[in-house]
Design a protein around this motif. Structure first.
Motif, short mmCIF file in Angstrom:
data_model
loop_
_atom_site.label_atom_id
_atom_site.label_comp_id
_atom_site.label_asym_id
_atom_site.label_seq_id
_atom_site.Cartn_x
_atom_site.Cartn_y
_atom_site.Cartn_z
N VAL A 294 -7.45 -15.58 -4.04
CA VAL A 294 -7.60 -16.93 -4.55
C VAL A 294 -7.56 -17.86 -3.35
CG1 VAL A 294 -6.57 -18.74 -5.98
CG2 VAL A 294 -6.46 -16.34 -6.73
N ASP A 295 -8.60 -18.64 -3.16
CA ASP A 295 -8.64 -19.61 -2.06
C ASP A 295 -8.40 -21.00 -2.62
OD1 ASP A 295 -9.37 -17.93 0.22
OD2 ASP A 295 -11.27 -17.63 -0.83
N GLN A 296 -7.54 -21.74 -1.93
CA GLN A 296 -7.29 -23.12 -2.34
C GLN A 296 -6.97 -23.96 -1.11
OE1 GLN A 296 -3.89 -22.72 -5.01
NE2 GLN A 296 -2.48 -23.25 -3.37
N ALA A 297 -7.10 -25.28 -1.25
CA ALA A 297 -6.68 -26.18 -0.20
C ALA A 297 -5.17 -26.07 -0.06
CB ALA A 297 -7.08 -27.62 -0.54
N ASN A 298 -4.67 -26.30 1.14
CA ASN A 298 -3.23 -26.16 1.38
C ASN A 298 -2.44 -27.07 0.44
OD1 ASN A 298 -0.74 -27.32 3.33
ND2 ASN A 298 -0.95 -25.12 3.10
N ALA A 299 -1.57 -26.44 -0.36
CA ALA A 299 -0.75 -27.18 -1.31
C ALA A 299 0.70 -26.76 -1.27
CB ALA A 299 -1.32 -26.99 -2.73
N GLY A 300 1.04 -25.78 -0.43
CA GLY A 300 2.43 -25.35 -0.30
C GLY A 300 2.75 -24.09 -1.07
N LEU A 301 3.92 -23.52 -0.76
CA LEU A 301 4.34 -22.25 -1.34
C LEU A 301 4.42 -22.26 -2.87
CD1 LEU A 301 7.13 -21.00 1.09
CD2 LEU A 301 5.06 -19.78 0.45
N GLY A 302 5.05 -23.27 -3.44
CA GLY A 302 5.18 -23.32 -4.89
C GLY A 302 3.84 -23.34 -5.58
N ALA A 303 2.94 -24.19 -5.10
CA ALA A 303 1.61 -24.28 -5.69
C ALA A 303 0.85 -22.97 -5.52
CB ALA A 303 0.83 -25.43 -5.07
N GLU B 139 0.83 -1.21 0.00
CA GLU B 139 0.00 0.00 0.00
C GLU B 139 0.86 1.27 0.00
OE1 GLU B 139 -3.90 1.47 2.48
OE2 GLU B 139 -2.28 0.50 3.60
N GLN B 140 2.03 1.22 0.61
CA GLN B 140 2.91 2.38 0.73
C GLN B 140 3.86 2.57 -0.45
OE1 GLN B 140 4.70 1.80 4.58
NE2 GLN B 140 2.71 1.80 5.59
N GLN B 141 3.70 1.78 -1.49
CA GLN B 141 4.56 1.92 -2.67
C GLN B 141 4.33 3.26 -3.35
OE1 GLN B 141 7.01 -0.46 -3.81
NE2 GLN B 141 6.55 -0.94 -1.68
N HIS B 142 5.41 3.86 -3.86
CA HIS B 142 5.29 5.12 -4.61
C HIS B 142 4.60 4.90 -5.95
CE1 HIS B 142 8.86 6.65 -2.08
NE2 HIS B 142 7.71 6.91 -1.49
N VAL B 143 4.75 3.70 -6.51
CA VAL B 143 4.03 3.29 -7.71
C VAL B 143 3.10 2.16 -7.28
CG1 VAL B 143 4.25 2.15 -9.96
CG2 VAL B 143 5.85 3.96 -9.33
N GLN B 144 1.82 2.34 -7.51
CA GLN B 144 0.85 1.34 -7.07
C GLN B 144 0.78 0.17 -8.05
OE1 GLN B 144 -1.11 1.28 -4.04
NE2 GLN B 144 0.73 2.53 -3.73
N PRO B 145 0.51 -1.03 -7.54
CA PRO B 145 0.39 -2.20 -8.41
C PRO B 145 -0.90 -2.17 -9.21
CG PRO B 145 -0.20 -2.80 -6.18
CD PRO B 145 0.28 -1.37 -6.13
N TYR B 146 -0.88 -2.86 -10.32
CA TYR B 146 -2.09 -3.06 -11.11
C TYR B 146 -3.09 -3.90 -10.32
CZ TYR B 146 -5.04 -4.89 -14.87
OH TYR B 146 -6.10 -5.26 -15.65
N GLU B 147 -2.56 -4.94 -9.65
CA GLU B 147 -3.39 -5.80 -8.82
C GLU B 147 -2.49 -6.50 -7.80
OE1 GLU B 147 -5.15 -8.94 -11.21
OE2 GLU B 147 -3.22 -9.38 -12.13
N VAL B 148 -3.11 -6.98 -6.73
CA VAL B 148 -2.42 -7.75 -5.71
C VAL B 148 -3.19 -9.06 -5.56
CG1 VAL B 148 -1.67 -7.86 -3.30
CG2 VAL B 148 -1.73 -5.65 -4.50
N VAL B 149 -2.55 -10.15 -5.93
CA VAL B 149 -3.18 -11.46 -5.84
C VAL B 149 -2.67 -12.14 -4.57
CG1 VAL B 149 -3.49 -13.73 -6.92
CG2 VAL B 149 -3.34 -11.65 -8.35
N VAL B 150 -3.57 -12.35 -3.62
CA VAL B 150 -3.23 -13.09 -2.40
C VAL B 150 -3.82 -14.49 -2.54
CG1 VAL B 150 -3.49 -13.25 0.10
CG2 VAL B 150 -3.23 -11.00 -0.97
N VAL B 151 -2.96 -15.48 -2.43
CA VAL B 151 -3.42 -16.87 -2.50
C VAL B 151 -3.50 -17.41 -1.08
CG1 VAL B 151 -3.00 -19.18 -3.42
CG2 VAL B 151 -2.36 -17.15 -4.77
N ASN B 152 -4.73 -17.57 -0.59
CA ASN B 152 -4.96 -18.13 0.73
C ASN B 152 -4.85 -19.65 0.58
OD1 ASN B 152 -5.73 -18.89 3.26
ND2 ASN B 152 -7.61 -17.70 3.29
N ASP B 153 -3.72 -20.17 1.02
CA ASP B 153 -3.36 -21.57 0.81
C ASP B 153 -3.88 -22.47 1.94
OD1 ASP B 153 -2.02 -23.63 -0.64
OD2 ASP B 153 -0.28 -23.45 0.68
#
Length: 169
Positions: free
Chosen positions: A60-69, A24-38
């Motif tokens: 994005v919600d998914q069953a726990n599959a680990g960081l890579g997934a 949120e504090q970035q000087h340039v804002q992102p186009y989008e922020v995708v949070v994957v609730n693993d």
């Protein structure tokens, strides 16, 4: 340059708010922020909800599959030109996205890069801060021994043919 921030989060309620605040504090804002609730079982989803009106969030919600997934699921959901990775227990300096977008624009043939990181010891009021950069890598053995790439420093064009390893076994 449309930058998508990708944050994998598993039981990250204690740290995710600080990570999202650094976006949120970035000087340039992102186009989008995708949070994957693993597959979190804590209050991670509530933390994400608390930022919905402050950031262009996609959850994005998914069953726990680990960081890579989780990172791969974030890449699948992303609609930006480039992916900028941030782990849920890390934070960025306020110019991270500005530098990422500038570099990708100035060097159109570069597919991906990573940056140095700062590490600190909690409770030292900044006195325990140090920069950790990659030492000179002269061979594959050096690369494997020093493991200089921290995922929260990686910036990658969205057309890069890459997936994160999902099975560390």
């Amino acid at each position: 340059m449309k930058l998508t921030v990708i944050i994998p989060a598993y039981n990250a309620a204690a740290t995710l708010g600080e990570a999202l605040s650094s976006v949120e504090q970035q000087h340039v804002q992102p186009y989008e922020v995708v949070v994957v609730n693993d597959g979190s079982t804590d209050e991670t989803a509530k933390v994400v909800q608390s930022f919905m009106d402050r950031l262009p969030l996609v959850c994005v919600d998914q069953a726990n599959a680990g960081l890579g997934a989780a990172r791969n699921a974030g890449m699948q959901a992303a609609k930006g030109d480039a992916w900028v990775f941030l782990d849920a227990d890390d934070v960025w300096g306020s110019n991270k996205l500005a530098h990422a977008g500038d570099y990708l624009t100035r060097f159109p043939k570069v597919q991906w890069f990573y940056t140095p990181i700062f590490e600190w010891s909690p409770g030292t009021n900044g006195a325990g801060m140090r920069m950790r950069a990659c030492p000179k890598i002269r061979s594959l053995e050096d690369f494997l021994a020093f493991n200089p790439i921290v995922p929260s420093t990686v910036v990658m064009r969205a057309d890069t043919p890459f997936t994160w390893e999902e099975d560390r076994n």
